[in-house]
Design a protein around this motif. Structure first.
Motif, PDB file in Angstrom:
ATOM      1  N   THR B 102      17.130 -30.133  -5.392  1.00 24.80           N
ATOM      2  CA  THR B 102      17.946 -29.714  -6.529  1.00 24.80           C
ATOM      3  C   THR B 102      18.009 -28.188  -6.599  1.00 24.80           C
ATOM      4  OG1 THR B 102      17.233 -31.688  -7.718  1.00 24.80           O
ATOM      5  CG2 THR B 102      18.253 -29.955  -9.024  1.00 24.80           C
ATOM      6  N   ALA B 105      20.518 -26.905  -4.301  1.00 24.11           N
ATOM      7  CA  ALA B 105      21.878 -27.094  -4.819  1.00 24.11           C
ATOM      8  C   ALA B 105      22.228 -25.979  -5.804  1.00 24.11           C
ATOM      9  CB  ALA B 105      22.012 -28.462  -5.485  1.00 24.11           C
ATOM     10  N   GLN B 109      25.140 -23.486  -4.747  1.00 23.35           N
ATOM     11  CA  GLN B 109      26.390 -23.577  -5.495  1.00 23.35           C
ATOM     12  C   GLN B 109      26.770 -22.194  -6.019  1.00 23.35           C
ATOM     13  OE1 GLN B 109      28.559 -26.752  -8.270  1.00 23.35           O
ATOM     14  NE2 GLN B 109      26.830 -25.831  -9.325  1.00 23.35           N
ATOM     15  N   HIS B 270      22.745 -24.912 -13.370  1.00 26.39           N
ATOM     16  CA  HIS B 270      22.400 -26.235 -12.886  1.00 26.39           C
ATOM     17  C   HIS B 270      23.717 -26.978 -12.647  1.00 26.39           C
ATOM     18  CE1 HIS B 270      20.601 -30.143 -12.422  1.00 26.39           C
ATOM     19  NE2 HIS B 270      19.387 -29.623 -12.559  1.00 26.39           N
ATOM     20  N   PRO B 271      23.852 -27.704 -11.536  1.00 25.95           N
ATOM     21  CA  PRO B 271      25.129 -28.369 -11.284  1.00 25.95           C
ATOM     22  C   PRO B 271      25.450 -29.487 -12.278  1.00 25.95           C
ATOM     23  CG  PRO B 271      23.529 -28.967  -9.582  1.00 25.95           C
ATOM     24  CD  PRO B 271      22.913 -27.885 -10.395  1.00 25.95           C
ATOM     25  N   VAL B 272      24.439 -30.055 -12.910  1.00 22.44           N
ATOM     26  CA  VAL B 272      24.694 -31.045 -13.956  1.00 22.44           C
ATOM     27  C   VAL B 272      24.761 -30.272 -15.273  1.00 22.44           C
ATOM     28  CG1 VAL B 272      23.883 -33.105 -15.160  1.00 22.44           C
ATOM     29  CG2 VAL B 272      23.539 -32.884 -12.685  1.00 22.44           C
ATOM     30  N   VAL B 273      25.959 -30.259 -15.864  1.00 19.87           N
ATOM     31  CA  VAL B 273      26.217 -29.369 -16.996  1.00 19.87           C
ATOM     32  C   VAL B 273      26.085 -30.107 -18.322  1.00 19.87           C
ATOM     33  CG1 VAL B 273      27.998 -27.954 -18.097  1.00 19.87           C
ATOM     34  CG2 VAL B 273      27.760 -27.973 -15.600  1.00 19.87           C
ATOM     35  N   SER B 274      25.263 -29.581 -19.188  1.00 19.19           N
ATOM     36  CA  SER B 274      25.110 -30.169 -20.517  1.00 19.19           C
ATOM     37  C   SER B 274      25.565 -29.152 -21.561  1.00 19.19           C
ATOM     38  CB  SER B 274      23.657 -30.538 -20.770  1.00 19.19           C
ATOM     39  OG  SER B 274      22.921 -29.357 -21.071  1.00 19.19           O
ATOM     40  N   TYR B 277      24.834 -25.341 -21.276  1.00 17.29           N
ATOM     41  CA  TYR B 277      25.499 -24.478 -20.300  1.00 17.29           C
ATOM     42  C   TYR B 277      25.689 -23.078 -20.871  1.00 17.29           C
ATOM     43  CZ  TYR B 277      29.032 -22.879 -16.912  1.00 17.29           C
ATOM     44  OH  TYR B 277      29.732 -22.188 -15.957  1.00 17.29           O
ATOM     45  N   ILE B 288      19.495 -31.933 -18.984  1.00 13.92           N
ATOM     46  CA  ILE B 288      20.668 -32.314 -18.189  1.00 13.92           C
ATOM     47  C   ILE B 288      21.033 -33.752 -18.532  1.00 13.92           C
ATOM     48  CG2 ILE B 288      20.408 -30.635 -16.315  1.00 13.92           C
ATOM     49  CD1 ILE B 288      18.932 -32.743 -14.689  1.00 13.92           C
TER      50      ILE B 288
END
Lengths: 455, 464
Positions: B102, B105, B109, B270-274, B277, B288
């Motif tokens: 992770t 990533a 990214q 973080h690529p999983v956006v909550s 952000y 996340i």
């Protein structure tokens, strides 16, 4: 009508008296004490009427999950090489059947709807970056989309040069037709200037305020209006409303299994309709499985605890202990929550936010205007106050009146605050009576939100 | 200044954890397996599993309260402990994520966005080791190659005799990479490579990168924490990640990603956006979406656990290293082979040459042998295939990566020694070993129902 469900003595089955070769002995349905036992780990004293936010998980499923966790810890290499992929495939297959998908390839298991949004939107980001989409091409979302989805759009669409069309839906709402009309208008307005709409994100059940959206009709409108792809964020759907992905007709559909489907935190499925033009989706966390298809990529994103993804078969078994299975649970939850909503509306002199047929296993119930919920901050303060002083867990929503339009009022003014009550199998009447009395207490003490301390 | 004595006399120093207590802590490990592969999936003592289950229960009991009042402070506590452990300056530099995969990533990214925004040009390069972990290589492909970046792989020799072999190759690759004025935007360097496992002289390589104008440096130290000393300031990289569930006794899975304070820190996501952000990577990573964050919350308990050992984590690392080298030497001597690196380049893992007559000729052979060892001998150890170099006589083409963690005993390594001796004696060659998993599982069933001796003969007799 058939006679009521069998109440055969389960001991008879154990003695083999009902052991026909072709028929499995039918045990009686789960009883009230058994349900209480399954949820005995819920904190006593708390009226837990917020299943929507974090879901719930019965003790037998927690136990099943622990067994999987232990298996990994016992011999992780063997687990990784010989069991994990098989078991995830099993879960995917069960989900495929549940949601009426055509191929198991279309079903990926991910952590939650938030992750699914990242998968779909990162793909959109790439499309902007490599020129498949032009700067200014649009993505459509509902005004009340879940905050994580809104931020995902900011992170992957706006940042990449895309534009966003926001469609406001009415609330409180009286019928599907209102939603359909507003959506059609909003989409057409947004598309003015010939904007190309690459993706629409539609909630199947909005979170706050909570309403069942006529997703099938909205998907059709999107197709008619030339929207390239449709992503249905159905985080709340599975286990609370029927889910038929072919009927709904979207390209992508996600739902959380830990909200209303009794899985432990956390697990969700992301359905991606197979078609010759299917886009190339990837999990943002890249492992050695990169390029082997989203489902395979998602099934290994590095060493982690995948146990919550493996208990889907156990959950199915749990659900089938209830009369009518999943359908029965849904129906009873819906009926109960509507009944409780109406009880509260009557007691407070307020309204439901939507008619019963647009409520899933949750209902938006108007709070007396004298509570003075006049901002998101007020709503959060009230929620905290109810938790800390009344042992009540219920999320509160602030509904900003739009365009000066007063859609709901009681004798004292505009209704701008709503409680989102949930009903799941562990809830009892007392939970809602406590909410009723708490609000009445606050009102009779002359307490309004502006007087509540910021905790 | 001496610390004041308590009035009732000195507090007795707690006795260190005993071997039988250690045994109890790991009693959930499959007792039939000689588990000499701590490197792949790590391990977690019962005390910490119990602590984790408490956190899980705490959430299930009252999730809203957990989310609003408990989760964030608990993650902050973990981050503060890590900050101290690795000698970072600010707790904002520490984010907790699932694993090094992770973390990769996240860092990569960020590089992709630089290509998109034309801050980086097509053809700008990233440099990484040829031995980089499979997931990291794929991540580089997914985020850099795909965005138009050029990737330089540094080939390191193996076996190795010293750090200078690594330093020389890396320097050559850097200079070649920069030829024609190409910009090297990112270096991805392992602190301890996975396969083959070697401690890389990261401080020297980081300095070299700085001297050669490399933009940013990311250290993939998945194996490092609890295995070798970590001082992120001394190492001087921009990003540094390590898994807490490998050698630091946390349950699967938790890792930290250290990002040195810089203007760019706010641009890492973080690529999983909550909804978090934009609030900083640490905040974003701490939420996340709804999930089980409990593995991230037991770092205090892990600290308590390691403090029960003489010398704490330092003592554990020292003893693991000493033991694994001792065992590696024992095996090499028994088999007439050698270690892949000198002892000071071994961590708590060592690469031990496998007898050449086993005929390991490919990655597939290595995997077959690994499976065979698991199924027929109950030995869990990863095998590495090393392609022979032109002109080598009777080369060693297979190396076992043996690990030593606190739960291991000498018997584990004797079993391995005997297993390989038996294979050699029976003239087993990898080409004869079955490839398909189903067959391996059949063998496993046979093993459980018949005498081991019978199973091994069966294996040897198979002519595929």
């Amino acid at each position: 009508m058939d006679p009521p469900a069998e109440t055969e003595d389960p001991r008879a089955a154990a003695n083999g008296e009902n052991n026909h070769v072709s028929k499995k002995p039918k045990l009686s349905f789960i009883t009230e004490p058994e349900i209480r036992q399954e949820f005995a780990h819920h904190k006593p004293g708390i009226a837990r009427i917020n299943n929507g936010s974090f879901g719930s998980c019965p003790a037998s499923i927690i136990a099943a999950q622990k067994r999987w966790q232990l298996r990994f810890l016992q011999q992780p290499d063997d687990f990784f090489f010989n069991h994990l992929q098989r078991k995830i495939l099993h879960s995917r297959t069960i989900v495929k059947d549940l949601i009426n998908a055509d191929h198991v390839d279309e079903v990926s298991i991910v952590d939650n709807a938030t992750t699914a949004a990242a998968i779909v939107l990162q793909h959109v980001g790439w499309a902007f970056a490599d020129g498949r989409f032009q700067k200014g091409d649009a993505v459509v979302m509902l005004h009340c989309a879940f905050q994580a989805v809104k931020k995902s759009i900011e992170a992957y669409v706006t940042r990449a040069g895309g534009s966003v069309i926001v469609v406001h839906l009415p609330f409180p709402v009286n019928s599907n037709e209102e939603i359909i009309a507003e959506f059609r208008k909003g989409l057409a307005r947004g598309k003015a200037n010939g904007k190309k709409v690459r993706l629409a994100i539609i909630d199947h059940i909005t979170s706050m305020p909570c309403v069942v959206i006529p997703a099938r009709e909205l998907v059709k409108i999107c197709r008619e209006e030339g929207v390239e792809r449709v992503f249905v964020d159905a985080a709340h759907a599975i286990g609370s409303i029927p889910v038929d992905v072919k009927e709904i007709g979207a390209d992508f559909y996600v739902s959380n299994l830990h909200k209303w489907f009794f899985c432990p935190p956390s697990v969700a499925f992301l359905y991606c309709r197979k078609s010759p033009l299917s886009p190339d989706l990837h999990h943002p966390v890249v492992s050695h499985e990169y390029g082997n298809g989203l489902a395979i990529e998602s099934a290994w994103i590095g060493t982690r605890d995948y146990s919550s993804q493996l208990v889907v078969p156990d959950v199915l078994e749990f659900i089938n202990r209830f009369e009518g299975g999943l359908e029965g649970i849904r129906k009873r939850n819906h009926d109960a929550v509507v009944e409780m909503g109406e009880m509260l509306a009557k007691a407070w002199g307020t309204n439901l936010g939507s008619p019963p047929e647009m409520c899933p296993s949750m209902v938006m119930i108007g709070l007396p205007s004298r509570m003075g919920v006049l901002s998101d901050d007020d709503a959060l303060k009230l929620r905290t106050h109810l938790r800390d002083h009344f042992g009540l867990e219920v999320p509160i929503h602030f509904q900003m009146p739009r365009d000066g339009e007063i859609r709901a009022a009681d004798g004292d003014g505009c209704i701008t605050g709503y409680a989102r009550i949930s009903h799941q199998v562990y809830n009892t009447l007392d939970d809602y009576v406590r909410l009723r009395d708490a609000i009445n207490q606050l009102l009779s003490d002359g307490v309004a939100c502006k007087m509540l301390q910021r905790e | 200044m001496a610390s004041p004595q308590p009035l009732n006399g000195a507090t007795p120093k707690p006795k260190p954890i005993t071997p039988s207590e250690i045994s109890a802590e790991f009693s959930h490990h499959d007792p039939t397996i000689a588990r000499i592969n701590n490197g792949s999936f790590g391990c977690c003592p019962s005390t910490i599993i119990a602590a984790q289950q408490n956190h899980q229960l705490y959430f299930l009991e009252q999730p809203d309260n957990f989310y609003f009042n408990i989760l964030k402070p608990s993650i902050l506590k973990t981050r503060q402990i890590i900050k101290t452990l690795i000698n970072a300056d600010h707790v904002e530099e520490i984010s907790i994520v699932d694993n090094a995969t992770t973390a990769a990533a996240i860092v990569l990214q960020h590089t992709t966005w630089s290509f998109f925004s034309t801050l980086f040009q097509p053809g700008d390069a990233a440099i990484m080791l040829h031995y980089a972990y499979g997931a990291v290589k794929k991540s580089v492909q997914a985020y850099i190659t795909r965005a138009g970046g050029h990737v330089i792989e540094v080939h390191l020799p193996f076996p190795l005799k010293s750090n200078s072999e690594i330093i020389v190759e890396f320097r050559k690759a850097l200079q070649m990479g920069k030829a024609n004025g190409r910009k090297i935007r990112l270096a991805v360097i392992d602190h301890i490579t996975s396969m083959p496992s070697v401690i890389i002289p990261v401080k020297e390589l980081v300095q070299m990168c700085r001297d050669e104008g490399v933009g940013r440096i990311f250290i993939d130290a998945a194996h490092a924490i609890g295995n070798v000393n970590i001082d992120v300031k001394d190492i001087g990289a921009d990003f540094y990640t390590s898994n807490l569930h490998k050698w630091f006794f946390c349950p699967p899975s938790a890792a930290f990603l250290y990002c040195k304070m810089s203007d760019e820190l706010s641009d890492l996501h973080h690529p999983v956006v909550s909804h978090e952000y934009g609030n900083g990577l640490a905040m974003e990573s701490a939420w996340i979406g709804t999930r089980d964050y409990s593995p991230q919350l037991v770092v205090p308990e892990a600290m308590e656990f390691v403090s029960r050992f003489e010398g704490g984590i330092e003592g554990i690392m020292r003893r693991n290293h000493k033991k694994v080298v001792e065992m590696a030497d024992m095996l090499a001597e028994a088999w007439g082979t050698e270690l892949g690196t000198p002892p000071d380049m071994c961590s708590s893992m060592a690469m031990v040459g496998m007898p050449a007559c086993l005929g390991i000729k490919s990655d597939a052979d290595a995997l077959k042998l690994r499976t065979h060892l698991r199924v027929c001998f109950g030995v869990e150890v990863p095998i590495y295939y090393r392609a022979p170099v032109e002109g080598e006589i009777d080369p060693i083409t297979g190396y076992a990566r043996i690990s030593h963690q606190v739960y291991n005993t000498v018997e584990d390594y004797y079993r391995f020694r005997e297993a390989v001796n038996k294979l050699v004696k029976d003239g087993v060659n990898c080409t004869l070993l079955p490839l398909c998993e189903g067959y391996a599982q059949l063998l496993q069933m046979l093993l459980k129902s018949s005498l081991p001796v019978l199973c091994i003969s069966y294996c040897s007799a198979v002519d595929v």
